[in-house]
Structures are given as structure tokens and as C-alpha cells.
Design a protein around this motif. Structure first.
Motif, PDB file in Angstrom:
ATOM      1  N   VAL A  88      65.492  27.882  12.681  1.00  0.00           N
ATOM      2  CA  VAL A  88      66.477  27.363  13.624  1.00  0.00           C
ATOM      3  C   VAL A  88      65.759  27.035  14.936  1.00  0.00           C
ATOM      4  N   PRO A  89      66.308  26.098  15.708  1.00  0.00           N
ATOM      5  CA  PRO A  89      65.713  25.809  17.024  1.00  0.00           C
ATOM      6  C   PRO A  89      65.811  27.023  17.940  1.00  0.00           C
ATOM      7  N   TRP A  90      64.834  27.175  18.801  1.00  0.00           N
ATOM      8  CA  TRP A  90      64.811  28.244  19.793  1.00  0.00           C
ATOM      9  C   TRP A  90      64.656  27.622  21.164  1.00  0.00           C
ATOM     10  N   THR A  91      64.755  28.402  22.200  1.00  0.00           N
ATOM     11  CA  THR A  91      64.615  27.891  23.562  1.00  0.00           C
ATOM     12  C   THR A  91      63.576  28.693  24.334  1.00  0.00           C
ATOM     13  N   SER A  92      63.016  28.037  25.342  1.00  0.00           N
ATOM     14  CA  SER A  92      62.060  28.742  26.204  1.00  0.00           C
ATOM     15  C   SER A  92      62.732  29.903  26.918  1.00  0.00           C
TER      16      SER A  92
END
Length: 776
Positions: free
Chosen positions: A275-279
Motif C-alpha cells: 500500500v502507499p505510505w507517506t513521509s
């Protein structure tokens, strides 16, 4: 004989990632083992896909209970990411080694831990179960516990304190990440240091964290032994630094001991994807136990260490980005200031004995030179640069539930890409594309996927505008998976959820609100399901207050449903029936109310009045007759009777003379002061126009207050303060001025004529605006 090299790393450390890349290039292993649940093996090949853009996270969850899940985040500067990508690009085999997630999740659910030589049988701590409360990846001993995780010795902090550092991250950067010695030797030295720390750990064997750590390392060793039997020439193991000493083959305990630790562990079915993650979620400040303080800075540092131009000045390029961000905030940041800030950062590093400027030196220099010593401008760019706003992406080939696939397809169709940055979006519902976005957000909100939160639309009074605060958070992927049990598309899942909730909810107001949400989410099937349940519940409801509270949501659905082209025939029938039943029972329901029940009934009457005003063609004769019966009775609580009187006055069904007569009777000496104050509050609360424009009512109120004895005045003062505090300041000022003129009493130095001298400047200004000639 197979060579095994253990590379103990710091999770999300750019220096560790750089050293891992150097070590792998020098060793050229034919098998790379990376710390992580073995279930990740089935999706590891996807990391070579060009559409896989970090930060991303491996998501492992229990399909039957999606909330039981864990994330395994990776950024481009994560050593695990570098190791896996190196292996995939060179053709070397790559696998994950750790305790299988199938065991981990089963243990969290309360499975018994079998006895072993190290510890008696006992369970994992119950508070470890919620996935959102725990570090999302096993930490490396360089981080103490966060949230509900059990305590683990801060091995990296111990090494830092031994070297005279108060900041473990600064020590790591200076002693490991900024060193230029042979990378393999650096890892061997670090492993020896961690081994000494582990030898000094005196925690008992039955400590929960010791039990967990023993199981994980036993599983790692079992998988490493299996790899050794395969006859590989050279194996590289990339793991958290805390585990490195336990994975050196020369120090392995007997295989039987590890097998005993792992024997009989419970298992559960799991699923895995990316899944996409964020900084922002890589940041330690987010609560992520293995996080780092400055993901954006680490990304910058790693990019220049690993880029095509390793000679680039890291300090200068960072300060150039800071200056650009400051200019974006309309703050001055000249090129000459950047040069001077770079020099200051180099000087600070030399004074502090650092091999090169770190983020602390660069922040100090930027604050002193670019921000004139103020920390506020630097805080404006902290989130954008130091933390970062990146949101990763995963290829369509990644495993996913059908609902997530439908959501992604809908987002592509609407040309609407999720972002990790919080933004406020205004939607004009008269435009089809923006209406479609509104529908999607409302459907997701029903399913608990809070990508958008409703925001204020300002002073707009129309119904064509909506505002949302948007921000995609990685944990929303879990909410999507969990909502997948309701259906394979967003529309079908939202309709099924609404139908289930309607069957379980017995509250009429809640059901009416759910009906209104179905309208906004354009769910005809959901509307039908709620209408069916609502019709049954309203027919059985005997209490009048819940019926009144149901009127407003039903009326909104009837009014705005036609605007959106939704068939609301069934809703209108329920509304008509509800209004009739509420009107018939209102006079009786208002009798014998105490103060608390009267407040509830008064609010319900206000809700119903607001709802009825939304439907122009709704016959109101029954409603007004019910209000008249309530207003004309001296046996009904003053707050309710007074409110009914006010609503009739606003509808033009009661003359001001009648209101004055009722007010005089209610404020007579024979009526207790508290009951009189309650009636007055019901009449005038929310709008002061009655008292301002009808001097007779104001005189009656003034005479009643002035004639109250001390004891009665003390009782009614809080009620009067509550009533008048709801008025605006100009309204209170006007009432006060009128009170001073009651009975012909005028304050000294004042008269009833306008003060033309005081008004002169305003008159002359308005005259200039109108283009008139002004005579001084």
C-alpha cells in the motif's frame, strides 16, 4: 563452506542504506535475507516494478478481521528497500526472515504460548493487539518502546551515551553513517558492540519482550539454517542491529532449542499486499516506533550520497531548498544569504566536532541567517522539507481487495489522485464532475474511510456548495479492506452497510440522519432500506420528542432529494405520517415536564419547526393547532409554552397584544420567579427583535425584574443571563439604551435627539461617497 555476513542496520537510516549498498556490491551474495515476515516473499518481486514508488508499506492482515494488521514501511533510504532492489536487479535470490505473521496475529488474539526452556507458558500483552497503536515494524533496538509496545533496551542509545552523546541519532550519523571505512568492517564492529550490550541485559527470561524476541530470532535462525542447507556460496542478512549478534552462525544455539521455542505456536489465515505510505508516517512524531525524526532530510541526504553526482554539496543544496520554500511563503531569502548560511553551517560543524554539517547545524544556520534569528519562518517549511509530503504509489498488479480496486478505478476516472498533504477542497455541486466527487466522499464517509472531512463553506447559504478537508493517510487502506466485506464496489458496499446499520439502529433521529446521508451519497438502494425500517419504527414510536426530532432529516431528504433527482415518494409518506402523529400527541406530551425534560422537548419542537419550514407544500394547520394548545395552557412548563408562543407569533397567528397579555400574566406576582423566567426565555431566546421593537414587552420585563425581591432575583439571575447572553452585542446595547429611556428617564447629559455634532464626520464621509458637495 557458505559465507554468512550479517549487516545490522538502523531502520530507515540513509547511512545504513548507503553502507548496505556498498557491502552488497563488495560481497556479491547470491542470497539476500531481509528482516520481515516470510509472507512478504510472495509480493517482494513487485518492488522491481517501475510503478512501485516509495514510500510504500507491506500490509499484512487477517482477511476475516482486517483491523488485525501490521504495516512494514519502506522508503528509498530504507536499508531493506536498497537490499531488496539490489537483489532483484542483479538476479540474486531475496527472502524475508522473521516470525511468520500467521503466528504473530494468532498470538495477539490470545493464543497460548507453549512452554520452553526460557520461559513458562503465558500470553502476549493484550494491549498489543490494535495495529494502529503499535510500531508498524519490529524495531532494531535503537528505539525504546512507543505507545503500548513492551519495553526494549535502547541499544543505540547506550552506545551513544558511552561515546558522550545525548542524542542517539546524532551519534549514529557521526559514528556510522558519516564514516568512510570498509562497510563490512563497520557492520562487524557494530555487531560486536551490540553483543556486549545484549550480554549485559539482565531482564528475566519470562519478560514479555524477551519471549517475543526469542521467538522472532529463533524463527530467523531456522530460516537461515534452511538457506545454509541449500548450498549457497554467500549469504547476506540485513536485519535490525539489535538482532545481528543472534544471527551469526558461529553463535547459534542448538537447532533443537529453537525448534522447542517455536513448537506448537498457533496460526491464522493472513493476506499480504503493498500500500502507499507517506513521509509523515515515517516520522517518529507520528507515533511510529521505528520512525525517524526527519524523513525529508534523510531523503535528501540519501539522494546525494547515492546519486549520480556524489560530489554534490549536501549542505548547499539543502539550504537552497529552504530558501525556495521560504520564498514560497513570501519571505525574503536571497542567494547571498544562502552562501552565508552554508558557511555558518560548516563552521558550526567544526566547532561541534562533527565530520560534516547535520540537520541541527543547517537549521541553526538557516534560522540565524535566512530567518533573522526567528524560529517561526523555519517552522513554516518544516513539514514540507524536514518531514516531507511524499505519498508513494503501488502498481495495479499488487494484490488487493475488489473494493480497493474499484476505489482506485473511480479515483482515476475522476482524475483525482490522493495526496498526503492536507488540503481544503470546495465543490460546486452544479458541475457533474464535482458532484461525482462529492458522492464518492459521502459514500466513503459512510464506510468509515475518512479521506475527506466536511468543512465550513463560509457564508454561502445555497445548497450547491460543499467544502472538504482532504488527506490520505496510510491506515485508510485498512479501513478499505475492512469495508470490503460489505461489497465489491464503493456504491454496493455503502448500500449494504446502510442496510445493516438501519436494521440494528432503533433511534429515529439516527435513522433519519442516515437517510439524509444516503441522499448525499446517491444510494437509492440504501434509501429504500432505511425508509422501510424507518416506516416500521415510526409506526411503533409512542414518544413525541423522537418523532419531532425525525421531522427535520426527513424534510431535508424530501426537499434536496428532488434537487438531486432522487425519488423521495416513500420518504414523503413517512414525513406526513410522522407530522400528524407528533401533532396529535404534542399537547399531552408537554404536560407535567420537569426542567430537563422541558429542555429536551423545546429543542425537539425547534428541530421540527426548522424541518417543516423546508417543505413549502406541507400543510401546517395541524402543527399550528398543536402549538396553540401548548401555548395557551398555564399547566405546561414555561420554556415549552413560551417557545410555542414565539413560533406562533413568527407565523403571524398570534398578535403582539396577545403575547403582551400572556407575558403580563406569566410575569405576575402569582407566578414563581423561575417559571416566569423559563417562559420569558422560551419567547425571546435566539432573537432580540421582540424586546427591541415592542416597548410594551420590554417594559413588562423591566417592571418584573425591578419588582422581584432579593431571593427571587438571585434565583432568576442565572436564567436571565443565559437568555440575554445569546443576543449579539449590538442587540444587548440597544436593549440597554431602551431600558434607560423607559418611563421618560434619560441619563444626564443625553436627550432623545440625535447628536448632529458627533454624527458630522460620518455624514460628511457618506456624502463624499455619494458624490455630493460637502460644506465644512
Amino acid at each position: 563452506m557458505t559465507e554468512v555476513h550479517v549487516l545490522g542496520i538502523r531502520h530507515h537510516g540513509p547511512g545504513s542504506a548507503h553502507s548496505v549498498a556498498e557491502a552488497l556490491a563488495a560481497l556479491r551474495p547470491d542470497l539476500v535475507l531481509v528482516e520481515g515476515p516470510p509472507e512478504l516473499d510472495q509480493v517482494i518481486p513487485l518492488l522491481s516494478d517501475p510503478e512501485m514508488v516509495p514510500p510504500v508499506a507491506g500490509l499484512i492482515y487477517v482477511p476475516d478481521e482486517p483491523r488485525l494488521a501490521s504495516f512494514y514501511p519502506m522508503a528509498s533510504f530504507s536499508p531493506e528497500w536498497v537490499a531488496i532492489r539490489w537483489a532483484l536487479s542483479t538476479g540474486a535470490q531475496v527472502r524475508a526472515i522473521d516470525l511468520p505473521a500467521a503466528h504473530t496475529f494468532a498470538l495477539r488474539e490470545g493464543g497460548d504460548v507453549p512452554p520452553s526452556d526460557e520461559a513458562p507458558s503465558e500470553e502476549l500483552p493484550a494491549e498489543e493487539a490494535p495495529a494502529e497503536e503499535e510500531p508498524l515494524v519490529a524495531d532494531d533496538g535503537g528505539s525504546s518502546s512507543v505507545g503500548s509496545r513492551p519495553y526494549r533496551p535502547d541499544a543505540i542509545g547506550i552506545l551513544a551515551r558511552a561515546a558522550g552523546y545525548s542524542d542517539a541519532e546524532r551519534w549514529w550519523e557521526d559514528a556510522v553513517e558519516h564514516r568512510h571505512s570498509d562497510p563490512v568492517e563497520r557492520f562487524e564492529a557494530l555487531t560486536e558492540a551490540i553483543a556486549e550490550i545484549r550480554a549485559a541485559d539482565d531482564r528475566p527470561a519470562h519478560h514479555p519482550d524477551v519471549l517475543e524476541n526469542n521467538r522472532r530470532e529463533a524463527s530467523m535462525r531456522r530460516l537461515l539454517r534452511a538457506a545454509l542447507r541449500e548450498g549457497h556460496v554467500r549469504i547476506a542478512v540485513v536485519c535490525g542491529a539489535y538482532h545481528a549478534p543472534a544471527l551469526v552462525p558461529a553463535h547459534f544455539p542448538p537447532a533443537a532449542a529453537d525448534n522447542k521455542v517455536l513448537a506448537g505456536l498457533p496460526k491464522t489465515k493472513i493476506a499480504v499486499t503493498w500500500v502507499p505510505w507517506t513521509s509523515g508516517r515515517l516520522s517518529l512524531a507520528s507515533g511510529y516506533g521505528a520512525g525517524v525524526t526527519a524523513p525529508g532530510w534523510y531523503q535528501h541526504l540519501f539522494t546525494h550520497w547515492m546519486g549520480n553526482d556524489p560530489g554534490t554539496d549536501v549542505s548547499t543544496t539543502w539550504l537552497v531548498r529552504v530558501a525556495r520554500a521560504l520564498r514560497g511563503e513570501n519571505l525574503d531569502a536571497s542567494t547571498a544569504s544562502v552562501v552565508e548560511a552554508t558557511r555558518m553551517a560548516d563552521a558550526l560543524a567544526a566547532v561541534r566536532g562533527r565530520p560534516s554539517p547535520g540537520l541541527t547545524e543547517l537549521d541553526d544556520a538557516a534560522q540565524a541567517v535566512l530567518c533573522d534569528g526567528s524560529p517561526l519562518p523555519l517552522a513554516l517549511v518544516h513539514r514540507e522539507l524536514t518531514v516531507g509530503l511524499e505519498l508513494g504509489s503501488v502498481p495495479d498488479s499488487a494484490p488487493t481487495v475488489p473494493l480497493a480496486a474499484d476505489l482506485a478505478a473511480t479515483q482515476r476516472r475522476l482524475r483525482w489522485k490522493p495526496s498526503a498533504m492536507e488540503e481544503v477542497l470546495a465543490l460546486d455541486l452544479r458541475k457533474p464532475a464535482q458532484l461525482a466527487r462529492s458522492v464518492l466522499l459521502h459514500r466513503l464517509a459512510l464506510l468509515g474511510v475518512d479521506w475527506g472531512i466536511p468543512a465550513e463553506t463560509g457564508r454561502t447559504l445555497g445548497t450547491f456548495k460543499e467544502a472538504w478537508t482532504l488527506q490520505w493517510r496510510p491506515e485508510l487502506a485498512i479501513a478499505v479492506v475492512e469495508a470490503g466485506r460489505y461489497g465489491t464496489t464503493v456504491a454496493a458496499a455503502a448500500s449494504a452497510y446502510v442496510a445493516e446499520r438501519a436494521r440494528e439502529d432503533a433511534n429515529l433521529a439516527s435513522l433519519s440522519g442516515l437517510l439524509a446521508n444516503c441522499l448525499l451519497a446517491d444510494l437509492p438502494e440504501g434509501i429504500g432500506a432505511v425508509v422501510s425500517v424507518l416506516a416500521e419504527r415510526t409506526a411503533l414510536q409512542q414518544d413525541v420528542a423522537p418523532l419531532l426530532e425525525t421531522v427535520a432529516p426527513l424534510a431535508r431528504t424530501c426537499r434536496y432529494g428532488n434537487v438531486r433527482g432522487v425519488d423521495v415518494t416513500g420518504v414523503r409518506k413517512i414525513l406526513d405520517t410522522t407530522v400528524v402523529r407528533a401533532c396529535v400527541g404534542l399537547p399531552t406530551a408537554c404536560a407535567g415536564l420537569d426542567d430537563e425534560a422541558a429542555d429536551v422537548m423545546r429543542r425537539a419542537i425547534d428541530f421540527a419547526q426548522h424541518g417543516l419550514s423546508l417543505v413549502p407544500d406541507l400543510p401546517l394547520d395541524d402543527w399550528h393547532r398543536a402549538l396553540s394548545a401548548v401555548a395557551g395552557s398555564d399547566l405546561i412548563h414555561g420554556a415549552v409554552a413560551g417557545r410555542a408562543t414565539r413560533l406562533l407569533l413568527d407565523a403571524g397567528l398570534v398578535e403582539a397584544d396577545q403575547v403582551a397579555a400572556r407575558l403580563s400574566r406569566r410575569l405576575s406576582v402569582a407566578t414563581p420567579a423561575r417559571e416566569a423566567a423559563a417562559w420569558l426565555d422560551g419567547v425571546v431566546s435566539g432573537d432580540a427583535t421582540l424586546l427591541i421593537y415592542d416597548p410594551r414587552l420590554l417594559q413588562l420585563v423591566d417592571r418584573w425584574v425591578a419588582g422581584a425581591d432579593d431571593e427571587a432575583f438571585d434565583d432568576v439571575l442565572p436564567l436571565l443571563r443565559r437568555t440575554f447572553s445569546a443576543f449579539s452585542e449590538p442587540e444587548r446595547r440597544e436593549i440597554g439604551e431602551q431600558v434607560t429611556r423607559i418611563g421618560g428617564n434619560v441619563p444626564a447629559g443625553k436627550d432623545n435627539l440625535p447628536d448632529l455634532a458627533a454624527a458630522g464626520p460620518a455624514v460628511r464621509t457618506m456624502a463624499r461617497y455619494l458624490g455630493w458637495d460637502v460644506v465644512a
